[in-house]
Scaffold this motif. Structure first.
Motif: not given
Length: 340
Positions: A215-218, A229-231, A256-259, A277-281
């Motif tokens: 629920s926290s986005g992990q 918290n694996s980016t 998205l909020a976690a990122l 992956y982070q760039a695209q997300a």
């Protein structure tokens, strides 16, 4: 994730402006062109890219996408031969029965399949296939046929998997979110290219990611639990939800909020993989956040680039260079998978 002499600089290709009207930053163009020069000269005669254990059609697919992502013409541009020879190598690696690209087993099998499928999907429709010849002979399969067969191979593999995802081998019974992300993005790119992908396959893949998202986005890696918290994993989950058009899901909003709460380009052994992956997300989810993050990424990559245009890291120079450049490729906005 498993999967010499500096060339004189050729004349720059006509670098485009971004679709949103912004000129591509000069630092991006310069870093990118040096990287393309390195990839062009390090390609093997057989058309693939290989460095020890980091080899296979997935690695070649990453390199091919790097050229396509900046708008290089695959038919008559200065790097057209590199692109076409890479695509020929990918198609020739395909098992004609299973459709798997790069072999049905092994630690990197489905990583190779996912990234190679993505490359075929991004090249499909922009490459003049009459130019895809080896020794004057046409390929056994067109890009479209190879892509359809690759989709079938991925779907068949998923049907054997009780989790609805993928693991290293095509016949694996377990799954992880890293391999599954590579295959899912390949399938989604194929669907975007007009190839029929069963809705059930996409729905099962999304359901698997949902089961692995807190629920926290992990996003967990494999098995049950193990959230951290694996980016890279959070980015993969966020991107899968976005490209599969599930932005209404609470899991998308949570990832998205976690990122956006931990926008970091400096992290750990998997930095290039995470940045890719982070760039695209971020671009798919929050363009303002991506713009801020992107500026820091450009600064860091400019400082990190080797004199010959390559990037160094745990994955070997071909993979590191390809992933690093592809993380910057949103500045060009050429690949269909990069569209919002």
């Amino acid at each position: 994730m498993v999967i010499g002499t500096f060339m004189p600089a050729p004349a720059y290709a006509q670098f485009p402006t971004a679709q949103l009207g912004d000129v591509v930053p000069r630092d991006v163009r310069e870093v990118y062109e040096k990287g393309l020069q390195y990839l062009a000269k390090s390609q093997r005669e057989s058309g693939d890219w290989s460095e020890g254990s980091y080899a296979g059609p997935g690695v070649t697919g990453m390199a091919v996408m790097t050229f396509l992502a900046s708008g290089e013409d695959p038919n008559y541009g200065i790097y057209s031969s590199n692109i076409r020879r890479g695509l020929i190598s990918i198609v020739n690696s395909q098992d004609p029965t299973s459709g798997i690209l790069g072999g049905n087993s092994g630690h990197a099998s489905m990583y190779n399949h996912g990234f190679a499928t993505l490359a075929l999907a991004e090249a499909y429709g922009v490459v003049n296939e009459r130019l895809l010849t080896t020794g004057g002979k046409k390929l056994d399969r067109s890009l479209g046929e190879a892509l359809e067969l690759a989709v079938r191979g991925a779907v068949t593999s998923q049907k054997k998997n009780s989790y609805g995802g993928w693991r290293y081998g095509a016949d694996a019974k377990d799954a992880d979110t890293s391999v599954s992300g590579a295959v899912m993005v390949g399938l989604l790119a194929a669907r975007n290219a007009g190839v029929k992908v069963p809705d059930e396959a996409i729905d099962r893949g999304v359901a698997y990611f949902k089961s692995m998202t807190s629920s926290s986005g992990q996003v967990a890696y494999a098995g049950l639990g193990g959230f951290d918290n694996s980016t890279p994993r959070i980015s993969i989950g966020c991107l899968v939800y976005a490209v599969s058009r599930r932005k209404d899901m609470p899991e998308f909003k949570a990832t998205l909020a976690a990122l956006t709460n931990q926008m970091d380009t400096s992290g750990g052994a998997y930095m290039s993989y995470g940045n890719y992956y982070q760039a695209q997300a971020l671009f798919q989810g929050d363009v303002e956040a991506w713009e801020k993050w992107n500026k820091e990424l450009i600064r860091q990559l400019k400082a990190k680039q080797n004199e010959d245009g390559s990037f160094s890291g745990n994955y070997g120079t071909t993979v590191e260079t390809s992933l690093s450049l592809l993380a910057m490729a949103l500045n060009f906005r050429f690949l269909p998978i990069y569209e919002r």
